[in-house]
Write an enzyme that holds these catalytic residues in place. Structure first.
Site, PDB file in Angstrom:
ATOM      1  N   HIS A  48       2.571  -0.895   5.001  1.00  0.00           N
ATOM      2  CA  HIS A  48       3.874  -1.285   5.450  1.00  0.00           C
ATOM      3  C   HIS A  48       4.621  -0.127   6.347  1.00  0.00           C
ATOM      4  O   HIS A  48       5.149  -0.483   7.499  1.00  0.00           O
ATOM      5  CB  HIS A  48       5.047  -1.167   4.053  1.00  0.00           C
ATOM      6  CG  HIS A  48       4.864  -2.182   3.088  1.00  0.00           C
ATOM      7  ND1 HIS A  48       5.375  -2.171   2.033  1.00  0.00           N
ATOM      8  CD2 HIS A  48       3.888  -3.255   3.089  1.00  0.00           C
ATOM      9  CE1 HIS A  48       4.985  -3.209   1.093  1.00  0.00           C
ATOM     10  NE2 HIS A  48       3.853  -4.007   1.907  1.00  0.00           N
TER      11      HIS A  48
ATOM     12  N   HIS B 125       5.357 -11.710   4.408  1.00  0.00           N
ATOM     13  CA  HIS B 125       5.057 -10.383   4.176  1.00  0.00           C
ATOM     14  C   HIS B 125       3.618 -10.387   4.284  1.00  0.00           C
ATOM     15  O   HIS B 125       2.817  -9.200   4.653  1.00  0.00           O
ATOM     16  CB  HIS B 125       5.279 -10.316   2.532  1.00  0.00           C
ATOM     17  CG  HIS B 125       4.809  -8.704   1.965  1.00  0.00           C
ATOM     18  ND1 HIS B 125       5.771  -7.912   2.365  1.00  0.00           N
ATOM     19  CD2 HIS B 125       3.778  -8.381   1.540  1.00  0.00           C
ATOM     20  CE1 HIS B 125       4.807  -6.859   2.006  1.00  0.00           C
ATOM     21  NE2 HIS B 125       3.792  -6.955   1.402  1.00  0.00           N
TER      22      HIS B 125
ATOM     23  N   ASP C 211       1.706  -7.349   6.404  1.00  0.00           N
ATOM     24  CA  ASP C 211       0.568  -6.527   5.878  1.00  0.00           C
ATOM     25  C   ASP C 211      -0.567  -6.481   6.966  1.00  0.00           C
ATOM     26  O   ASP C 211      -1.145  -5.296   7.339  1.00  0.00           O
ATOM     27  CB  ASP C 211      -0.175  -7.166   4.559  1.00  0.00           C
ATOM     28  CG  ASP C 211       0.769  -6.643   3.396  1.00  0.00           C
ATOM     29  OD1 ASP C 211       1.586  -5.481   3.500  1.00  0.00           O
ATOM     30  OD2 ASP C 211       0.555  -6.912   2.269  1.00  0.00           O
TER      31      ASP C 211
ATOM     32  N   HIS D  50      -6.021  -7.322   1.896  1.00  0.00           N
ATOM     33  CA  HIS D  50      -6.269  -6.154   2.563  1.00  0.00           C
ATOM     34  C   HIS D  50      -7.668  -5.672   2.886  1.00  0.00           C
ATOM     35  O   HIS D  50      -8.118  -5.121   3.638  1.00  0.00           O
ATOM     36  CB  HIS D  50      -5.450  -4.906   1.703  1.00  0.00           C
ATOM     37  CG  HIS D  50      -4.115  -4.947   1.646  1.00  0.00           C
ATOM     38  ND1 HIS D  50      -3.455  -4.789   2.819  1.00  0.00           N
ATOM     39  CD2 HIS D  50      -3.323  -5.097   0.509  1.00  0.00           C
ATOM     40  CE1 HIS D  50      -2.090  -4.917   2.337  1.00  0.00           C
ATOM     41  NE2 HIS D  50      -2.067  -4.968   0.981  1.00  0.00           N
TER      42      HIS D  50
END
Length: 306
Positions: free
Chosen positions: A77, A258, A262, A285
């Site tokens: 973030h 969101h 990321d 991720h």
């Protein structure tokens, strides 16, 4: 098109999402060509950890970097805010092993960056240029990159759930990042929470820093366990529009935004701001950071001057 840094130091304090530990992070001005550098000042001597894809050591519910035995986790973030706000050079001093989750978005970091002020230098910015199309797939995550004059991304997610199905989000320019992407919070499904707690994660998670989606019946035992975990009265546990309690989405497609947030943070691990257009499907991720490493292997840096 000049390199930038911060005008002043600024600090934020909060809990780590997974460790639950209180951590203070100070964003500091840095010289040209420094890049983004994390500094663990709680260690003796302090350890510097460059924000680079080859420093990624874990992507379990967040991105973790490591230098020697020192690590810094849940960086995405903050990295997203620095990328989206076009901050090239910064030293991030932290007195703990995890960046605080704050409200679960990048908004508090954007506000801090604005408060500190962004200052241009007299040195040209070094861009990472996508000069030819490139495709990358791992598991269910699919990425496509192609040349563009600026950074742009189109993100598609689908959790095949009646409360969170297919969503799409688009960012055409970082001019819209602070208002359209930064406020979008992290999210989790209710049925994932017990597993994450068993793994020793989300100790700092709360109904204030995450959207909790509920796609299974909320029985009395589940209500009791939730109330105990969150320190609430079981009678106060409720579901509205598939979301636990009152933290309703800011945007209809907030989860997709969101995931884009990321990605913007993870992809900055190529080591420079990027010029390219990305289409990403079902990102995470692990896939984001592997994609960043593949980009480094495929493309070269360029220095552009006005």
């Amino acid at each position: 098109m000049s390199q930038t840094t911060l005008n002043n130091r600024i600090s934020l304090t909060g809990q780590g999402l997974h460790t639950g530990k209180q951590v203070t992070v100070t964003l500091c001005p840095a010289p040209v060509n420094n890049g983004i550098l994390f500094r663990r000042i709680d260690l003796n001597p302090p350890v510097d950890i460059p924000a680079q894809a080859n420093k990624v050591c874990s992507t379990a519910r967040g991105t973790t970097l490591k230098e020697g035995k020192a690590s810094i986790s849940t960086i995405e973030h903050l990295m997203s805010a620095l990328h989206g706000m076009a901050v090239d050079n910064v030293i991030i001093e932290t007195n703990g092993e995890e960046i605080p989750i704050l409200d679960g978005s990048a908004l508090r970091w954007v506000e801090a960056i604005r408060q500190a002020g962004i200052v241009a230098t007299d040195t040209s910015r070094r861009y990472f240029i996508i000069d030819k199309p490139f495709d990358f797939t791992i598991d269910s995550s699919v990425y496509h990159a192609e040349p563009a004059d600026d950074f742009a991304v189109n993100c598609i997610i689908d959790f095949h759930s009646n409360v969170l199905g297919r969503q799409e989000s688009t960012l055409d320019t970082f001019d819209n990042y602070a208002e359209q992407v930064a406020p979008c919070r992290t999210f989790v499904f209710l049925h994932e929470i017990n597993t994450l707690l068993t793994l020793g994660l989300i100790k700092g998670g709360s109904l204030e820093n995450a959207l909790v989606f509920v796609d299974r019946p909320l029985g009395p035992i589940v209500k009791h366990n939730l109330a105990k975990h969150y320190g609430m009265n079981p009678d106060d546990i409720a579901v509205k529009n598939g979301v636990l309690n009152t933290q309703q989405p800011i945007f209809e497609n907030e989860p997709a935004r969101h995931k884009m947030l990321d990605f913007i943070g993870d992809i900055r691990l190529v080591g420079a701001p990027i010029r390219g257009h990305f289409t990403i499907q079902y990102p995470g991720h692990h896939a984001n950071t592997l994609f960043a490493q593949k980009l480094i292997e495929t493309y070269n840096f360029s220095t552009l001057s006005q």
